[in-house]
Design a protein around this motif. Structure first.
Motif, PDB file in Angstrom:
ATOM      1  N   THR A   1       0.842  -1.196   0.000  1.00 12.09           N
ATOM      2  CA  THR A   1       0.000   0.000   0.000  1.00 12.09           C
ATOM      3  C   THR A   1       0.873   1.241   0.000  1.00 12.09           C
ATOM      4  O   THR A   1       0.621   2.200  -0.733  1.00 12.09           O
ATOM      5  CB  THR A   1      -0.934  -0.010   1.226  1.00 12.09           C
ATOM      6  OG1 THR A   1      -1.756  -1.171   1.156  1.00 12.09           O
ATOM      7  CG2 THR A   1      -1.791   1.242   1.285  1.00 12.09           C
TER       8      THR A   1
ATOM      9  N   SER B   1       2.356   1.664  -3.442  1.00  9.61           N
ATOM     10  CA  SER B   1       1.330   2.163  -4.353  1.00  9.61           C
ATOM     11  C   SER B   1       1.073   3.644  -4.119  1.00  9.61           C
ATOM     12  O   SER B   1       0.965   4.432  -5.057  1.00  9.61           O
ATOM     13  CB  SER B   1       0.041   1.362  -4.158  1.00  9.61           C
ATOM     14  OG  SER B   1      -0.983   1.897  -4.929  1.00  9.61           O
ATOM     15  N   SER B   2       1.002   4.039  -2.862  1.00 10.28           N
ATOM     16  CA  SER B   2       0.779   5.445  -2.525  1.00 10.28           C
ATOM     17  C   SER B   2       1.953   6.312  -2.963  1.00 10.28           C
ATOM     18  O   SER B   2       1.769   7.421  -3.431  1.00 10.28           O
ATOM     19  CB  SER B   2       0.577   5.608  -1.015  1.00 10.28           C
ATOM     20  OG  SER B   2      -0.558   4.922  -0.598  1.00 10.28           O
TER      21      SER B   2
ATOM     22  N   LEU C   1       3.876   5.816  -5.463  1.00 15.28           N
ATOM     23  CA  LEU C   1       3.843   5.975  -6.915  1.00 15.28           C
ATOM     24  C   LEU C   1       2.726   6.894  -7.387  1.00 15.28           C
ATOM     25  O   LEU C   1       2.848   7.561  -8.394  1.00 15.28           O
ATOM     26  CB  LEU C   1       3.705   4.610  -7.591  1.00 15.28           C
ATOM     27  CG  LEU C   1       4.909   3.684  -7.430  1.00 15.28           C
ATOM     28  CD1 LEU C   1       4.576   2.305  -7.966  1.00 15.28           C
ATOM     29  CD2 LEU C   1       6.120   4.258  -8.127  1.00 15.28           C
ATOM     30  N   SER C   2       1.617   6.923  -6.628  1.00 14.04           N
ATOM     31  CA  SER C   2       0.488   7.719  -7.082  1.00 14.04           C
ATOM     32  C   SER C   2       0.460   9.118  -6.482  1.00 14.04           C
ATOM     33  O   SER C   2       0.053  10.057  -7.132  1.00 14.04           O
ATOM     34  CB  SER C   2      -0.835   6.996  -6.776  1.00 14.04           C
ATOM     35  OG  SER C   2      -0.981   6.842  -5.387  1.00 14.04           O
ATOM     36  N   ALA C   3       0.844   9.266  -5.240  1.00 12.64           N
ATOM     37  CA  ALA C   3       0.829  10.574  -4.578  1.00 12.64           C
ATOM     38  C   ALA C   3       1.720  10.538  -3.353  1.00 12.64           C
ATOM     39  O   ALA C   3       1.347   9.971  -2.338  1.00 12.64           O
ATOM     40  CB  ALA C   3      -0.598  10.945  -4.164  1.00 12.64           C
TER      41      ALA C   3
ATOM     42  N   ALA D   1       1.878   8.715   0.992  1.00 13.92           N
ATOM     43  CA  ALA D   1       2.768   7.600   1.230  1.00 13.92           C
ATOM     44  C   ALA D   1       2.908   7.249   2.706  1.00 13.92           C
ATOM     45  O   ALA D   1       3.078   6.108   3.059  1.00 13.92           O
ATOM     46  CB  ALA D   1       4.156   7.885   0.631  1.00 13.92           C
TER      47      ALA D   1
END
Length: 117
Positions: free
Chosen positions: A103, A106-107, A109-111, A115
């Motif tokens: 998670t 993923s965080s 990479l996206s924002a 994170a």
């Protein structure tokens, strides 16, 4: 007048967001990306993450054309990066992904703000 010249004269630059990674967060993220930068480790991570709950190393090894000790080395790198954990049961070792770390990745990479390193 160029944008850079205007910024120098007026002193207005885009401020760095509070959401940007601090040095410790960036170092942690870099260690994870370094662990995943190897094609074998990336495949291992994919196999482990897609297995559902956990997977035995005996089910992982046949998918690679490298020796068992090489697979063990790569799994150790993934463990040290905090991406997977394992448990020995008799002669076999079972691996599973660490959901909170996935998670986090993923965080990241996206924002970066989400994170929560």
């Amino acid at each position: 007048m160029s944008k850079q010249e205007l910024q120098v004269l007026t002193g207005c630059c885009t401020p760095i967001s509070e959401a940007a990674l601090d040095p410790a967060q960036a170092a942690d993220g870099a260690a994870v990306f370094k662990a995943l930068a190897d094609p074998i480790r990336l495949r291992l991570m994919s196999i482990i993450a897609s297995a559902g709950d956990e997977i035995c190393v005996c089910d992982i090894t046949p998918h690679f054309e490298v020796s068992g000790p090489t697979i063990s080395h790569h799994l150790k790198v993934l463990r040290e990066a905090g991406l997977v954990d394992c448990e020995r049961r008799g002669t076999w070792v079972y691996y599973w992904p660490l959901p909170e770390r996935l998670t986090w990745l993923s965080s990241l990479l996206s924002a970066p703000a989400a994170a929560g390193l």
